[in-house]
Design a protein around this motif. Sequence first.
Motif, short mmCIF file in Angstrom:
data_model
loop_
_atom_site.label_atom_id
_atom_site.label_comp_id
_atom_site.label_asym_id
_atom_site.label_seq_id
_atom_site.Cartn_x
_atom_site.Cartn_y
_atom_site.Cartn_z
N ALA A 9 -14.28 -2.42 8.10
CA ALA A 9 -13.91 -1.46 9.18
C ALA A 9 -12.83 -0.52 8.87
O ALA A 9 -12.66 0.68 9.11
CB ALA A 9 -13.69 -2.11 10.45
N ALA A 10 -11.61 -1.23 8.32
CA ALA A 10 -10.25 -0.53 8.07
C ALA A 10 -10.72 0.76 6.83
O ALA A 10 -10.19 1.62 7.04
CB ALA A 10 -9.38 -1.23 7.79
N GLN A 11 -11.34 -0.01 6.04
CA GLN A 11 -11.55 0.95 4.76
C GLN A 11 -12.41 2.19 5.22
O GLN A 11 -12.19 3.10 4.83
CB GLN A 11 -12.28 0.01 3.49
CG GLN A 11 -11.41 -0.69 2.92
CD GLN A 11 -11.95 -1.32 2.12
OE1 GLN A 11 -13.09 -1.73 1.76
NE2 GLN A 11 -11.13 -2.21 1.21
N ALA A 12 -13.49 1.87 6.14
CA ALA A 12 -14.39 2.84 6.63
C ALA A 12 -13.59 3.76 7.33
O ALA A 12 -13.90 5.00 7.46
CB ALA A 12 -15.40 2.30 7.45
N ASP A 13 -12.59 3.50 8.13
CA ASP A 13 -12.11 4.37 9.06
C ASP A 13 -11.25 5.08 8.34
O ASP A 13 -10.87 6.44 8.39
CB ASP A 13 -11.03 3.80 9.97
CG ASP A 13 -11.67 2.91 11.05
OD1 ASP A 13 -12.75 3.22 11.36
OD2 ASP A 13 -11.30 1.96 11.87
N ALA A 14 -10.38 4.62 7.24
CA ALA A 14 -9.56 5.44 6.26
C ALA A 14 -10.55 6.50 5.44
O ALA A 14 -10.00 7.70 5.39
CB ALA A 14 -8.93 4.36 5.15
#
Length: 557
Positions: free
Chosen positions: A305-310
């Motif tokens: 999720a963090a990578q997708a947001d970034a």
Amino acid sequence: MSEEITTVRPQPPLASDPLAVNVFTGHDTAGPDGPAAPADLDGMPWAELLDGSDEMIFTVDRGGVVRFANAEAVRVLGVAAGRAVTAPPLAAVVQGPPGAFDADLAERRLRGRGVRSGEHTLWYVRDVTEQVMRVDALLAERWRSAFLADAGRRLGSCLNRGRAARTTALLAVPALADCAVVVCDDERELSWIRIDAGPEDRTESAGTLPRWGVPPGSALDQALTGLTVQDDPRLGEDIAALLADGFGPVGSAMVVPLPGHGLPAGALVLARHAGRAPFEAVEVHLVRQFAARAGAAISAAALYAAQADAAELVQRSVEPPALPQVPGVALGAAYRPAWERLRIGGDFYDVRPGPDGRWMFVLGDVCGKGIEAAVQSGNIRQSLRALWLTESCPSRLLDLLNRATLTGDGPTLATLMIGAMTPEPDGSLTVSLATGGHAPPLLMRAADEAAEVDISGTAIGLLLDAPFGQAQVVLGPGDALVLYTDGVTEARGRSADRPFFGPQRLAAELQAYRGAPAAVIAERVAQRVTDWVGDRLQDDIAVLVIQAAGGPTGPAA
């Protein structure tokens, strides 16, 4: 048993004793025509023979009275010769018809069979406790392995942290506990999801609690730091706030960390009702293995999720911008990435106001595809936006951008068409162009066929003092200048020979839409090329159409 148990040692059978011959030989000697007992049975050590067996052997008559019992039967079953079998569960077995049976006596599992012999029934019983325990242990181990395999499969497909937490709780109830609470650490607050085993179906609830609301040293606090808390006397009170109101007394409980990347991803709270057996050592080991899988899944989902947001932020930063409203100019653009799921690629366009009042535009193509090309195109766009604050000459902009590219960390090869637009008072539009190795644009006159603008130059990123071509075009009302990347003309068709779309086909397509609005022309070109290719584009497509809107205009703001 309260009664005294004695072992009756049988005397050697005599041929004149029909009962003994019946019990020990199985022959019926009750009738006068019955076969006589073999003479060689006299003097046989029957007591020693039967007492030496590890099988429990005894006989009962039709009245249920024991006529003989070997030492193992007396020791284990408590039967005695001359007495009826009254203790359960053996009494029910003896009183029933002969045959195979399984029964539990105290902590023993018994398996036996009865054989009718005249007026008596011979019972042979074995203690199969260890065998059954081994089988049960094997089945339990198989269940645990299947449970962990199913958990790994279901958790491995979760890329959403909330879904991974919910799946963890659902897997734990009722297999491991009557209530499971998965607590996820969000740094500032804790989110939790709870599954309870109901009388007919499971119930689900969720919520949050502040991180500071967890008492220091509590079971949950310890689990969030990586420690397992099991069956502590205070554990029921410690986790009461996380349990449902009607859960009742806690019989056994565990609070287990969910291992993540470096730090626990959260904690798993398991509670059993008072009537359920407490957690055994093998179950504690199973819970820890399950928690390790759940923690890895939840942590991986959070990382995803963090990578997708970034990635979404980066993606939005390099996506083609919305076109501005330019006085006296109609603009149209279309973009199709080769990797459609990324929505970005190496082709780009931009329109911005320049420092001298003119409007600047660029259409470019970075060598490559996908994310790497998109990042490089984003770098070029950002560099251009900075240069546009102080420079408005298209050829000078290309030279500065080329030098910046060659002296950067990683040289970037790209082709660009940069221009400046000047709306004239009579409604016409003067366009100054400079090219860095890009395909020449097509000029669409309102009353003529589409033709290429005579301009050529060298791509940026090759030579420090590269020559860049320049040209100037005046667009009358309704005239349009069509800029495009090589993904348009080099798109291969679906037929067997896979021909290129080509400049001629593009010119013919534009001719059919002569006089149409700029936005319609741009979208039509992109759609026509997409149809030509079929399944998937081999390269990015970018189209920018600049059209003189006509009518008197003032200077650009």
